[in-house]
Write a protein that holds these residues in place. Structure first.
Motif, short mmCIF file in Angstrom:
data_model
loop_
_atom_site.label_atom_id
_atom_site.label_comp_id
_atom_site.label_asym_id
_atom_site.label_seq_id
_atom_site.Cartn_x
_atom_site.Cartn_y
_atom_site.Cartn_z
N UNK A 7 0.85 -1.19 0.00
CA UNK A 7 0.00 0.00 0.00
C UNK A 7 0.89 1.25 0.00
N UNK A 8 0.49 2.24 -0.79
CA UNK A 8 1.34 3.43 -0.92
C UNK A 8 1.53 4.14 0.42
N UNK A 9 0.51 4.03 1.30
CA UNK A 9 0.65 4.69 2.61
C UNK A 9 1.79 4.07 3.42
N UNK A 14 8.44 1.34 4.04
CA UNK A 14 9.20 0.46 3.13
C UNK A 14 10.59 1.06 2.87
N UNK A 15 10.61 2.37 2.59
CA UNK A 15 11.89 3.04 2.35
C UNK A 15 12.76 2.92 3.60
N UNK A 160 -3.82 3.08 -5.27
CA UNK A 160 -3.50 3.18 -3.84
C UNK A 160 -2.46 2.16 -3.39
N UNK A 161 -2.12 1.27 -4.31
CA UNK A 161 -1.13 0.24 -3.95
C UNK A 161 -0.20 -0.04 -5.12
N UNK A 180 6.74 -8.42 5.60
CA UNK A 180 5.97 -7.89 6.71
C UNK A 180 5.17 -6.65 6.37
N UNK A 181 5.68 -5.87 5.41
CA UNK A 181 5.02 -4.62 5.04
C UNK A 181 4.00 -4.82 3.93
N UNK A 182 3.96 -6.03 3.40
CA UNK A 182 3.18 -6.24 2.18
C UNK A 182 2.08 -7.26 2.42
#
Lengths: 335, 287, 330
Positions: A7-9, A14-15, A160-161, A180-182
């Motif tokens: 998700x883009x939020x 992620x970075x 949005x993703x 974990x983030x995805x």
């Protein structure tokens, strides 16, 4: 192939996660348009862009780099960079260009240690094109707006993703590491990706590269080269902005007491490119220099590597100050 | 030295300038005898006649130079370099003194067709300082253990004037030798010159080497090549029996920098030696 | 606009048909939206392709010095061509400077003076429409209609998408041309150095920082130099090898040296045509710095480049009472 949805939020997280082990470069709005720049977790990435002004080759073959320093014991080589890097948002055409550059710099006889080390330490996440520019023609030269050649992970922007699909082992490992983030992509997301990819491909006008090497070979002495090149101003825009142009020079420089050897990109449009110490120059005419560039990409590369060294990114078309258009140049090569 | 450094193809090996010979009256041609500083580098350096190497003067840069010594010569490598007023590296090389240290990497490129030349009559035609790699070839062929592998060896070599002839001692020795038919000529004789006068193509017409079972190596300035190829073809040398060595500006020497190509071939990697047949295909007979 | 184009074409055709010129340098339809490109018309038939509109931005004077040099591979006699140039006033002023600098023979050049209403900056047009612009059409009330690839239409005031250089142009109307094409030109800008005032108000340190910030984007492709009519040096100082003045790469000090050298070489010579800015793939605002130098020369020596053939360029003259105020001691 492994797939994941980000998700883009969560992009900032992620970075942040990636940045623990690597430098993260992604699309960022700069004073000169959207560029591939180093991102921090706080930066807002720009997802809407055609392509970056400069191709990603600068991460592997910089405009210039010091490769050695001369000392009393001989040359002390600059150790190849071991810096681990992620390039996010590379367009598929540019990712494919790296597979061509590999053929030059990592061949069976001589390996360029600087290029190879950067390639080995860089993970490439492409972002599929939704809206090809008017200058794009990747589909005519083996590419596609959602192509995966040269990518470790291929991403698609679904609003949005981001849908991430890993292509290489390094890509699989990377996705697993950041799982974990995805999430798992939904069927709707996969469908959206498919229709997006199909749409983008329809938006480009074709360029005829059929039989190009043979046509060029036959047209070597054609007057066409002088005619077309009348407009050429002899600058290096097309070369330096081209993702596959790789010609370089080795030069010595003295900076204070330090004598060093520099490798710098060069351009065959410059008269000095082939100027010999004796003053002799095998390419005195701009027409001959332009022919060299076109033939190198569309004829000699085909002979030497079995590929046309053009990925259809359109940078040379967009940025030529005299509006020389490679699509038209190729069409003007006599049959 | 770590492995990545030793595998770095751009790194020159340190060499010492053992001996500098001023070859001509104009003093713009010097032969440099170079010896490797590290024995391992000497061991690793195995060249063939016709190959070149990159000479590297710290602070000035690198330039490609044909290897003038024979692979059978001692623990040194020789290069004959012409100094150009506009040439940064050639000028720097000419400022060197014996004992100084420079860099060398190579050998690069292909060689004269030494295997194909075995059992054949070898003809050598040369003008100016392009003679250097052919000097290496003659030294190699005339070595006692090699001489029986070649049939007749005929060489025509010309310079602008007697003072411009290279390797004068060796020329004298070869003139006196029965192993080689040596024809030395000058464009313009002076009062002391007792030898031949005339341009290389003219002398070639007079000597008229037989094309039967022969290979000819031709090296010289483009104009000489132009006027030599036609008589050779007329004498019956087929384009694939004529070999020449081409020159282009080079930077990497290993087929990456994209500077020295003629057509799809890189002079550094696929050459510098090409048959005239290849020259016809690659550049429509232009040198 | 269309009438101007027709008259220009007629003039070009007449010049070629009568044999007065061998070549007309003009503009033809380009391959991209909002782009015309240089056209080399060598016979009357080729003039049908000549165009004139709001996108004829290139300064064609850049091609002239090369046309009057005997090609390196031509042996024996060679005759210099006679060339007509479709020229906006800024381009014509470049030609005048080139004549004065002995780069082109006056008798071999025919200036076709074009009325000029300013040229559209495609980058501004793209920004105004916010998308891929495919066409730009004049609309009433000094508006333009921008059509996008997605089929949208956006309106913009024409002034808003003109090149900065045109907005600041003091000499838009043709003057002193050999063939003058009649038509309306935009009014002269009241202050040709308007954008400079902000830069000039900075401290020396701030100016330096601004300069370095802008120039650090440079990739040394030399597009600015190659597109500039004034940059005709046979070997640019930056490429000289004996001696070498700078390194070949993109190290900041080398890049700065190139631009400082180039900008100072424009003193009393730059006509502000914007060719360098248009050519730069990195959108570097080079004009700001050359304008500063040109303004300084105007203030110090009263010289504006390209205004007349008779006026001596300040770098070619010496007077005992020349202004020396710019010479400072450390």
């Amino acid at each position: 192939m492994p797939q994941a949805s980000l998700r883009k939020e969560h992009f900032g997280k992620f970075v942040a996660a990636v940045s623990k082990g690597r430098k993260f470069f992604g699309p960022l709005e700069c004073s000169d348009g959207v560029q591939l720049a180093e991102l921090s977790p706080q930066d807002v990435p720009a997802f809407e862009y055609g392509n970056f002004t400069l191709p990603p080759k600068r991460f592997f073959l910089p405009r210039s780099e010091v490769i050695a320093v001369h000392g009393p014991g001989g040359m002390a080589a600059t150790p190849p960079s071991q810096e681990r890097v992620v390039l996010f948002g590379v367009r598929p055409c540019d990712a494919m260009s790296l597979t061509y550059m590999d053929k030059v710099f990592i061949d069976e006889t001589y390996v360029d240690p600087y290029y190879r080390s950067r390639r080995e330490n860089t993970l490439i996440i492409t972002l599929a094109c939704r809206q090809p520019a008017v200058t794009c023609f990747c589909a005519s030269v083996k590419g596609c707006p959602a192509g995966t050649a040269g990518a470790d992970i291929a991403a698609s922007d679904l609003g949005d993703a981001l849908l991430l699909e890993s292509i290489t082992d390094a890509g699989h490992a990377f996705l697993a590491e950041h799982a974990g983030l995805m999430g798992k992509p939904s069927t709707a997301q996969l469908k959206a990706r498919d229709s997006q990819h199909a749409d983008a491909g329809k938006k480009m006008s074709p360029v005829d590269v059929e039989k190009l090497p043979a046509r060029l070979q036959a047209a070597f002495e054609s007057k066409t080269w002088d005619d077309i090149s009348q407009r050429c101003l002899g600058c290096g825009v097309c070369t330096f902005l081209c993702p596959t142009c790789h010609c370089f020079g080795l030069h010595d420089e003295q900076v204070g007491p330090v004598q060093r050897r520099v490798r710098a990109q060069d351009a065959c449009a410059f008269p000095t490119f082939t100027l010999e110490a004796s003053g002799h120059n095998p390419r005195t005419r701009q027409g001959a220099r332009m022919r060299q560039r076109v033939m190198h990409k569309f004829c000699y590369a085909a002979e030497n590597f079995g590929e046309l060294f053009c990925v259809g990114c359109g940078r040379c078309i967009r940025s030529c100050p005299a509006n020389l258009d490679i699509r038209q140049t190729l069409a003007e090569v006599p049959e | 030295m770590s492995t990545c450094v030793s595998a770095n193809p751009y790194m020159a090996k340190p060499v010492t300038v053992q001996k500098i010979t001023v070859e001509n009256e104009a003093r713009d041609l010097k032969t440099f005898r170079l010896a490797f500083v590290n024995p391992a580098d000497r061991q690793a350096f195995a060249h063939q006649c016709g190959q070149f190497a990159m000479l590297s003067v710290p602070g000035a840069g690198e330039c490609p130079v044909g290897i003038a010594s024979s692979p059978l010569d001692g623990d040194y490598v020789e290069f004959t370099v012409k100094r150009y007023a506009t040439g940064v590296v050639s000028s720097a090389l000419h400022c060197l003194e014996e004992g100084e240290r420079i860099g060398l990497r190579g050998p690069y490129g292909n060689s004269f067709p030494m295997t194909a030349m075995e059992g054949k009559n070898v003809v050598i035609v040369s003008g100016g300082f392009a003679f250097s790699t052919l000097r290496a070839t003659i030294r190699y062929m005339l070595a006692p253990r090699n001489r029986p592998r070649f049939k007749t060896v005929t060489a025509i070599y010309g310079a602008r004037s007697p003072g411009e002839l290279l390797y004068k001692d060796e020329l004298a020795a070869w003139n006196a030798s029965s192993d080689i038919a040596m024809h030395v000529t000058v464009d313009k004789a002076d009062a002391n010159w007792k030898g031949r006068q005339g341009f290389v193509p003219t002398v070639l017409g007079e000597v008229r080497p037989s094309a039967a079972n022969a290979i000819v190596l031709v090296c010289g300035p483009p104009l000489m090549l132009k006027f030599t190829i036609k008589p050779l073809l007329d004498m019956g040398f087929a384009p694939d029996m004529i070999f020449t060595s081409l020159e282009r500006r080079m930077s990497c020497g290993i087929g990456k920098c994209g500077r020295c190509n003629i057509g799809s071939k890189y002079v550094c990697r696929d050459g510098p030696v090409f048959s005239y047949k290849q020259v016809l295909e690659l550049s429509r007979g232009q040198f | 606009m269309h009438e101007v184009e027709i008259k220009m074409r007629e003039a070009a055709r007449t010049l070629l048909e009568s044999g007065k010129v061998d070549l007309v340098l003009g503009f033809e339809q380009g391959s991209l939206p909002l782009r015309m490109r240089p056209c080399f018309a060598r016979n009357a038939g080729a003039t049908v392709g000549l165009v004139w509109n709001d996108f004829c931005a290139n300064n064609l004077a850049a091609y002239l010095p090369g046309l009057f040099q005997k090609p390196a591979d031509v042996r024996g006699s060679w005759t210099a061509p006679t060339v007509a140039v479709v020229a906006k006033r800024c381009d014509a002023r470049s030609v005048i400077e080139l004549i004065k600098e002995n780069q082109i023979p006056r008798q071999n050049v025919v200036l076709i003076g074009m009325p000029c209403q300013g040229m559209v900056d495609p980058r501004k047009a793209q920004e105004a429409a916010g998308a891929n612009v495919t066409a730009c059409k004049m609309a009433p009330d000094k508006q333009v209609e921008l059509t996008t690839a997605e089929g949208g239409v956006a309106m913009s005031p024409r002034e808003a998408i003109l090149a900065d250089a045109c907005l600041e142009c003091a000499t838009p109307a043709p003057q002193g041309a050999d063939v003058e094409i009649p038509g309306p030109s935009r009014p002269s800008a009241a202050n040709p150095y308007g954008r400079l005032s902000e830069f000039e108000s900075l401290t020396a340190r701030e100016r330096w920082d601004a300069f370095v910030g802008e120039i650090s984007k440079c990739i040394r492709c030399y597009a600015c130099r190659q597109a500039c009519p004034n940059c005709y040096c046979k070997t640019c100082f930056i490429e000289q090898s004996k001696p070498t003045w700078a390194g070949v790469g993109d190290e900041l000090s080398d890049v700065l040296l190139f631009h400082i050298g180039r900008i100072f070489h424009q003193a009393g010579r730059c006509v502000g045509c914007d060719a360098c800015v248009r050519a730069c793939p990195k959108n570097i605002d080079l004009r700001l710095f050359t304008r500063k130098i040109v303004k300084d020369v105007q203030e110090l020596f009263g010289y504006v480049p390209g205004m007349s053939l008779d006026e001596q360029p300040p770098l070619c003259t010496f007077k005992e009472d020349d202004n020396e105020s710019f010479i400072t001691h450390p």
